[in-house]
Design a protein around this motif. Structure first.
Motif, PDB file in Angstrom:
ATOM      1  N   TRP A 111       1.018  -1.131  -0.043  1.00  0.00           N
ATOM      2  CA  TRP A 111      -0.085   0.016   0.206  1.00  0.00           C
ATOM      3  C   TRP A 111       0.838   0.999   0.051  1.00  0.00           C
ATOM      4  O   TRP A 111      -0.045   2.574  -0.766  1.00  0.00           O
ATOM      5  N   GLU A 112       1.844   1.008   0.336  1.00  0.00           N
ATOM      6  CA  GLU A 112       3.630   2.081   0.362  1.00  0.00           C
ATOM      7  C   GLU A 112       3.467   2.711  -1.235  1.00  0.00           C
ATOM      8  O   GLU A 112       3.883   3.623  -0.966  1.00  0.00           O
ATOM      9  N   ARG A 117      -0.125   0.751  -5.522  1.00  0.00           N
ATOM     10  CA  ARG A 117      -1.508   0.834  -5.162  1.00  0.00           C
ATOM     11  C   ARG A 117      -2.663   1.601  -5.364  1.00  0.00           C
ATOM     12  O   ARG A 117      -4.129   1.558  -5.162  1.00  0.00           O
ATOM     13  N   THR A 118      -2.241   2.601  -6.290  1.00  0.00           N
ATOM     14  CA  THR A 118      -3.396   2.773  -7.199  1.00  0.00           C
ATOM     15  C   THR A 118      -4.441   2.046  -7.763  1.00  0.00           C
ATOM     16  O   THR A 118      -5.292   2.271  -7.896  1.00  0.00           O
ATOM     17  N   PRO A 119      -3.527   0.580  -8.184  1.00  0.00           N
ATOM     18  CA  PRO A 119      -4.273  -0.536  -8.899  1.00  0.00           C
ATOM     19  C   PRO A 119      -5.839  -0.305  -7.511  1.00  0.00           C
ATOM     20  O   PRO A 119      -6.840  -1.398  -7.900  1.00  0.00           O
ATOM     21  N   LEU A 120      -4.824  -1.275  -6.327  1.00  0.00           N
ATOM     22  CA  LEU A 120      -5.864  -1.675  -5.275  1.00  0.00           C
ATOM     23  C   LEU A 120      -6.329  -0.238  -4.558  1.00  0.00           C
ATOM     24  O   LEU A 120      -8.159  -1.094  -4.358  1.00  0.00           O
ATOM     25  N   LEU A 121      -6.493   0.609  -4.446  1.00  0.00           N
ATOM     26  CA  LEU A 121      -7.107   1.924  -4.222  1.00  0.00           C
ATOM     27  C   LEU A 121      -8.466   1.284  -5.558  1.00  0.00           C
ATOM     28  O   LEU A 121      -9.351   1.212  -5.032  1.00  0.00           O
ATOM     29  N   ALA A 122      -7.854   1.217  -6.767  1.00  0.00           N
ATOM     30  CA  ALA A 122     -10.056   1.515  -7.693  1.00  0.00           C
ATOM     31  C   ALA A 122     -10.613   0.087  -7.121  1.00  0.00           C
ATOM     32  O   ALA A 122     -11.575  -0.288  -7.274  1.00  0.00           O
ATOM     33  N   ILE A 170      -6.649  -5.021   6.517  1.00  0.00           N
ATOM     34  CA  ILE A 170      -7.009  -4.299   5.336  1.00  0.00           C
ATOM     35  C   ILE A 170      -7.731  -3.323   6.214  1.00  0.00           C
ATOM     36  O   ILE A 170      -8.047  -2.527   5.523  1.00  0.00           O
ATOM     37  N   GLY A 171      -8.259  -4.041   7.353  1.00  0.00           N
ATOM     38  CA  GLY A 171      -8.937  -2.471   8.200  1.00  0.00           C
ATOM     39  C   GLY A 171      -7.609  -0.807   7.809  1.00  0.00           C
ATOM     40  O   GLY A 171      -8.336  -0.495   7.810  1.00  0.00           O
ATOM     41  N   ARG A 176      -6.154   3.916   6.636  1.00  0.00           N
ATOM     42  CA  ARG A 176      -5.073   4.771   6.675  1.00  0.00           C
ATOM     43  C   ARG A 176      -5.243   5.104   5.193  1.00  0.00           C
ATOM     44  O   ARG A 176      -4.643   6.585   4.380  1.00  0.00           O
ATOM     45  N   TYR A 177      -5.527   4.533   4.020  1.00  0.00           N
ATOM     46  CA  TYR A 177      -4.960   5.121   2.706  1.00  0.00           C
ATOM     47  C   TYR A 177      -6.641   4.996   1.505  1.00  0.00           C
ATOM     48  O   TYR A 177      -6.334   5.678   1.143  1.00  0.00           O
TER      49      TYR A 177
END
Length: 207
Positions: A111-112, A117-122, A170-171, A176-177
């Motif tokens: 995530w850092e 991080r970008t695709p995970l946010l999606a 995940i929580g 955080r992100y």
């Protein structure tokens, strides 16, 4: 008498079907475009037509390679989620006594990194807002990640332990992100690892 239009014959490309010389680059371009579209607009607002237009191909070609919108989303997730699938390696690389810290550092490290991080946010945003996307995400999490982690634990209730550890991480990542709740969002990563790792350790190896 007018002759047949130029280009008719074996070499003519039929609408929606890739020519025989079509390389894997086209498929990869469609998949990369799909990730960008899902990342920017989420699952609900992303259409196959929009993906095709952004990738510079026909919609039928997108369907040819990936099938339905749900299948395209799952394929995009699988690629974006690939780094997280190395989590079982983080478990296996050392004694169980330190697995909580290793897994916490590994997951938060993904995530850092802005690239991962970008695709995970999606993925997360789409899963939160759409039942279909949530089902795809849940299926991938269960089959590709949690079962692999559970397989590394020679302990009772291994699957439940893996799920609780994943829920903790995940929580934390969500707050955080994704939601960016302060002061967690701005807290030093080492401080987070110090506090979260023992909890993850307890889920995985505790009584």
């Amino acid at each position: 008498m007018t002759g047949a239009p130029a280009g008719n014959g074996a070499g003519t490309r039929r609408r929606g079907r890739p020519p025989r010389t079509e390389s894997a680059d086209t498929r990869d371009r469609i998949l990369a475009t799909a990730r960008e579209e899902f990342s920017e607009h989420g699952y609900e607002k992303t259409s196959v037509r929009a993906i095709a237009k952004a990738a510079g191909v026909d919609s039928a070609l997108v369907h040819h390679y990936f099938g339905t919108k749900e299948q395209i989303f799952e394929a995009a997730i699988a690629v974006a989620f690939a780094p997280a699938l190395n989590a079982p390696v983080a478990l296996a690389d050392g004694p169980l006594e330190g697995v909580g810290e290793r897994l916490t550092r590994f997951v938060l490290g993904i995530w850092e990194n802005p690239t991962t991080r970008t695709p995970l946010l999606a993925i997360v945003r789409s899963a939160v807002n759409n039942d279909t996307a949530a089902a795809v995400f849940r299926r991938l999490i269960a089959s590709q990640l949690l079962r692999r982690i559970a397989g590394q634990l020679d302990l009772p209730d291994a699957e439940l332990r893996a799920e609780l550890a994943a829920a903790q991480l995940i929580g934390c990542a969500m707050l955080r992100y994704v939601i960016k709740v302060e002061p967690l969002a701005s807290a030093d990563l080492e401080q987070i690892v110090t506090r979260v790792a023992p909890v993850v350790q307890g889920h995985l190896t505790g009584p």
